[in-house]
Design an enzyme around this catalytic site. Structure first.
Site, PDB file in Angstrom:
ATOM      1  N   LYS A 111       0.836  -1.215   0.000  1.00 19.61           N
ATOM      2  CA  LYS A 111       0.000   0.000   0.000  1.00 19.61           C
ATOM      3  C   LYS A 111       0.865   1.257   0.000  1.00 19.61           C
ATOM      4  CE  LYS A 111      -2.911   0.670   3.573  1.00 19.61           C
ATOM      5  NZ  LYS A 111      -2.638   1.943   4.257  1.00 19.61           N
ATOM      6  N   SER A 112       1.881   1.287   0.846  1.00 13.20           N
ATOM      7  CA  SER A 112       2.735   2.490   0.928  1.00 13.20           C
ATOM      8  C   SER A 112       3.405   2.764  -0.414  1.00 13.20           C
ATOM      9  CB  SER A 112       3.816   2.288   1.995  1.00 13.20           C
ATOM     10  OG  SER A 112       3.238   2.202   3.263  1.00 13.20           O
TER      11      SER A 112
ATOM     12  N   ARG B 159      -6.213   2.148  17.955  1.00 11.09           N
ATOM     13  CA  ARG B 159      -6.053   0.693  17.784  1.00 11.09           C
ATOM     14  C   ARG B 159      -5.816  -0.040  19.097  1.00 11.09           C
ATOM     15  NH1 ARG B 159      -2.988   0.601  11.851  1.00 11.09           N
ATOM     16  NH2 ARG B 159      -4.965   0.528  10.705  1.00 11.09           N
TER      17      ARG B 159
ATOM     18  N   ASP C 190       1.884  -0.970  11.982  1.00  6.56           N
ATOM     19  CA  ASP C 190       0.548  -1.392  11.540  1.00  6.56           C
ATOM     20  C   ASP C 190       0.220  -2.824  11.946  1.00  6.56           C
ATOM     21  OD1 ASP C 190       0.056   1.057  10.380  1.00  6.56           O
ATOM     22  OD2 ASP C 190       0.809   0.465   8.416  1.00  6.56           O
TER      23      ASP C 190
ATOM     24  N   LYS D  61      -4.373   6.144  14.616  1.00  7.52           N
ATOM     25  CA  LYS D  61      -4.452   5.480  13.307  1.00  7.52           C
ATOM     26  C   LYS D  61      -5.908   5.539  12.806  1.00  7.52           C
ATOM     27  CE  LYS D  61      -0.123   4.390  13.048  1.00  7.52           C
ATOM     28  NZ  LYS D  61       0.707   5.074  12.055  1.00  7.52           N
TER      29      LYS D  61
ATOM     30  N   GLN E 172       4.599   9.340   7.242  1.00  8.78           N
ATOM     31  CA  GLN E 172       3.706  10.232   6.493  1.00  8.78           C
ATOM     32  C   GLN E 172       4.153  11.680   6.627  1.00  8.78           C
ATOM     33  OE1 GLN E 172      -0.224   9.299   7.948  1.00  8.78           O
ATOM     34  NE2 GLN E 172      -0.241   7.291   6.966  1.00  8.78           N
TER      35      GLN E 172
ATOM     36  N   ARG F 254      -7.541  -2.932   9.571  1.00 13.25           N
ATOM     37  CA  ARG F 254      -6.668  -3.869  10.301  1.00 13.25           C
ATOM     38  C   ARG F 254      -7.344  -4.417  11.561  1.00 13.25           C
ATOM     39  NH1 ARG F 254      -2.552  -3.534   6.841  1.00 13.25           N
ATOM     40  NH2 ARG F 254      -1.864  -1.462   6.226  1.00 13.25           N
TER      41      ARG F 254
HETATM   42  C1  S3P Z   1       2.492   4.891   6.230  1.00 16.71           C
HETATM   43  C2  S3P Z   1       3.014   5.331   7.423  1.00 16.71           C
HETATM   44  C3  S3P Z   1       2.484   4.916   8.727  1.00 16.71           C
HETATM   45  C4  S3P Z   1       1.557   3.705   8.613  1.00 16.71           C
HETATM   46  C5  S3P Z   1       0.599   3.831   7.463  1.00 16.71           C
HETATM   47  C6  S3P Z   1       1.361   3.944   6.156  1.00 16.71           C
HETATM   48  C7  S3P Z   1       3.101   5.364   4.979  1.00 16.71           C
HETATM   49  O1  S3P Z   1       1.753   5.977   9.280  1.00 16.71           O
HETATM   50  O2  S3P Z   1       0.838   3.531   9.816  1.00 16.71           O
HETATM   51  O3  S3P Z   1      -0.253   2.715   7.384  1.00 16.71           O
HETATM   52  O4  S3P Z   1       2.827   4.791   3.903  1.00 16.71           O
HETATM   53  O5  S3P Z   1       3.884   6.326   5.027  1.00 16.71           O
HETATM   54  P1  S3P Z   1       2.453   7.137  10.179  1.00 16.71           P
HETATM   55  O6  S3P Z   1       3.269   7.985   9.305  1.00 16.71           O
HETATM   56  O7  S3P Z   1       1.288   7.882  10.786  1.00 16.71           O
HETATM   57  O8  S3P Z   1       3.255   6.385  11.213  1.00 16.71           O
END
Ligand code: S3P
Length: 450
Positions: free
Chosen positions: A28-29, A358, A327, A354, A176, A403
């Site tokens: 996904k990322s 969670r 996650d 999140k 993020q 999740r």
């Molecule tokens: C992600 C960063 C994480 C993660 C999210 C995906 C990303 O979040 O929990 O599912 O793709 O950069 P945070 O930046 O809030 O830790």
């Protein structure tokens, strides 16, 4: 309510054994970043193995609203015709990022240093999440943000017409936030510097380098210092998206707790900034092996083999590992319920912001199924009951969180009595084939008639 429709109540019953090969979807990322960086480069980026989950589809639609051409060729093959750094057009409509924090936060960063205005919204989960962590550093570039009280969506951003480069230390472990600052830095002159005290997933840095940006990473006493030279011309790429370790976590963990199981999950990305769960499971005594270890597209990849593991023990999960498995704590808490003894998870207050809180969502649902859980603001303890010890029989609220929904479905596969969730609709955001894939392995999960 699910994120894009009516609630989908589901039940999971004692299953197994789980057996076979589980091909989980793309990461996904990396999928979000492929579309966004494709849109910021000049020419055609090809993406193979894109995750076609709702979160990523929403990001694709957003990139179109900013002027890129995003084309689905079928079978996970996509192309993006980008408009170049600084080339975003002003969207005519509100940008709806659905359930996706990654989508909205990265896109805000990507548009923040262009002289355009955009308004962002999402579903009830996303509109309750903190955006100040993004708009604070973006303000340093000259971006203005007007949201609801508490810095929540819906929110309008006015991009900086004459952005200045920024030096920013990210106050919480967040890929993020780091990524939003780097993407904003793309259209600022000079060098933008981001410092993170703890390493978080590094896909943005890796991919920016792949697209031809000048990015250096230095480990110092202050943490990881990432320096980006602004206003590059990004060159389109061919990207093969590895399969998502965060999705692999579900068939892996289900196999560990369901009697007699033996499941192979091929081609999983094992970037060290993402693989903390697998290290933790092995420390607990899980029969989890890496087969055919190799490198693909600069990322370590392996096939995972997970077998029923009746002798797992609870452990203290090191807080320093939290970012690399952030996650995966919900599904780890399910495995911990079937281990002997306590599993203590500390340094995890980010879990409270999140898609849902969670810690709270899992603690309430696990208790409803006979598992004792203690919690503080930034830690929690699951009191394991051993391989046949979880009673089940509870109904769990999923709070629009994919999740949480998938974790409780896995709990039900090994509990004595069936486990219900109020809504599995959010599963489609990250793992749209979860039901069919798990059913083919032998899981007894079903949608309930309402
Ligand atoms: C992600 C960063 C994480 C993660 C999210 C995906 C990303 O979040 O929990 O599912 O793709 O950069 P945070 O930046 O809030 O830790």
């Amino acid at each position: 309510m699910s994120s894009h429709g009516d609630p989908i109540p589901m039940t999971s019953s004692k299953s197994g054994p789980l057996a076979g090969i589980a091909h989980v979807p793309g990461d996904k990322s990396i999928s979000h970043r492929s579309l966004i960086l494709g849109a910021l480069s000049v020419g055609e980026t090809r993406v193979t193995g894109l995750l076609e989950g709702q979160d990523v589809l929403d990001t694709g639609r957003a990139m179109q609203a900013f002027g890129a051409d995003v084309i689905n060729h079928g079978g996970g093959e996509w192309s993006v015709h980008g408009v170049g750094v600084g080339g975003f057009a002003e969207p005519e409509q509100v940008i709806d990022c659905g359930n996706s924090g990654t989508g909205v936060r990265l896109i805000m960063g990507a548009m923040a240093t262009s002289p355009i205005v955009a308004t962002f919204t999402g579903d009830a989960s996303l509109n309750g999440r903190p955006m100040g962590r993004i708009t604070d550093p973006l303000a340093l570039f000259g971006t203005q943000a007007y949201g609801r009280q508490g810095g929540q969506l819906p929110m309008t951003l006015i991009g900086a017409a004459e952005p200045v480069p920024v030096r920013y230390t990210v106050p919480m472990p967040s890929a993020q936030v780091k990524s939003a600052v780097l993407l904003a830095g793309l259209n600022a002159p000079g060098q933008t510097v981001v410092i993170e005290k703890e390493a978080t997933r590094d896909h943005t840095e890796r991919m920016l380098t792949g697209f031809g940006a000048e990015v250096s990473v230095e480990q110092t006493d202050a943490g990881r210092v990432i320096t980006l030279t602004g206003q590059p011309e990004l060159k389109p790429q061919s990207i093969v998206v590895p399969r998502d370790p965060s999705s692999a976590a579900f068939p892996v963990c289900a196999a560990l707790i369901v009697e007699g199981s033996d499941v192979l999950i091929p081609n999983i990305g094992l970037n060290p900034t993402r693989a903390g769960l697998f290290t933790t499971l092995r420390e607990m005594g899980a029969d989890l092996t890496y087969e055919n270890e190799r490198e693909e597209g600069g990322e370590p990849v392996a096939d995972l083999r997970a077998k029923f593991s009746p002798d797992m023990k609870g452990i203290d999960v090191p807080p320093a590992r939290a970012a690399s498995m952030i996650d995966e704590y919900p599904i780890l808490s399910v495995v911990a319920s079937f281990a002997q003894g306590k599993t203590y998870m500390a340094g995890v207050k980010e879990l409270r912001v999140k898609e849902s809180d969670r810690i709270d969502a899992m603690a309430v649902g696990l208790r409803a199924n006979g598992v004792e859980v203690d919690e503080t603001e930034d830690s929690w303890t699951v009191h394991g009951l051993g391989p046949n010890g979880v009673a089940g029989g509870g109904t769990c609220a999923t709070h629009l969180d994919h999740r949480i929904a998938m974790s409780f479905m896995c709990l039900g596969m090994a509990a004595t009595s069936p486990v219900k969730i109020d809504d599995g609709g959010a599963i489609a955001t990250s793992f749209p084939i979860f039901e069919s894939l798990m059913t083919e392995l032998g899981a007894a999960i079903r949608r309930d008639n309402r």
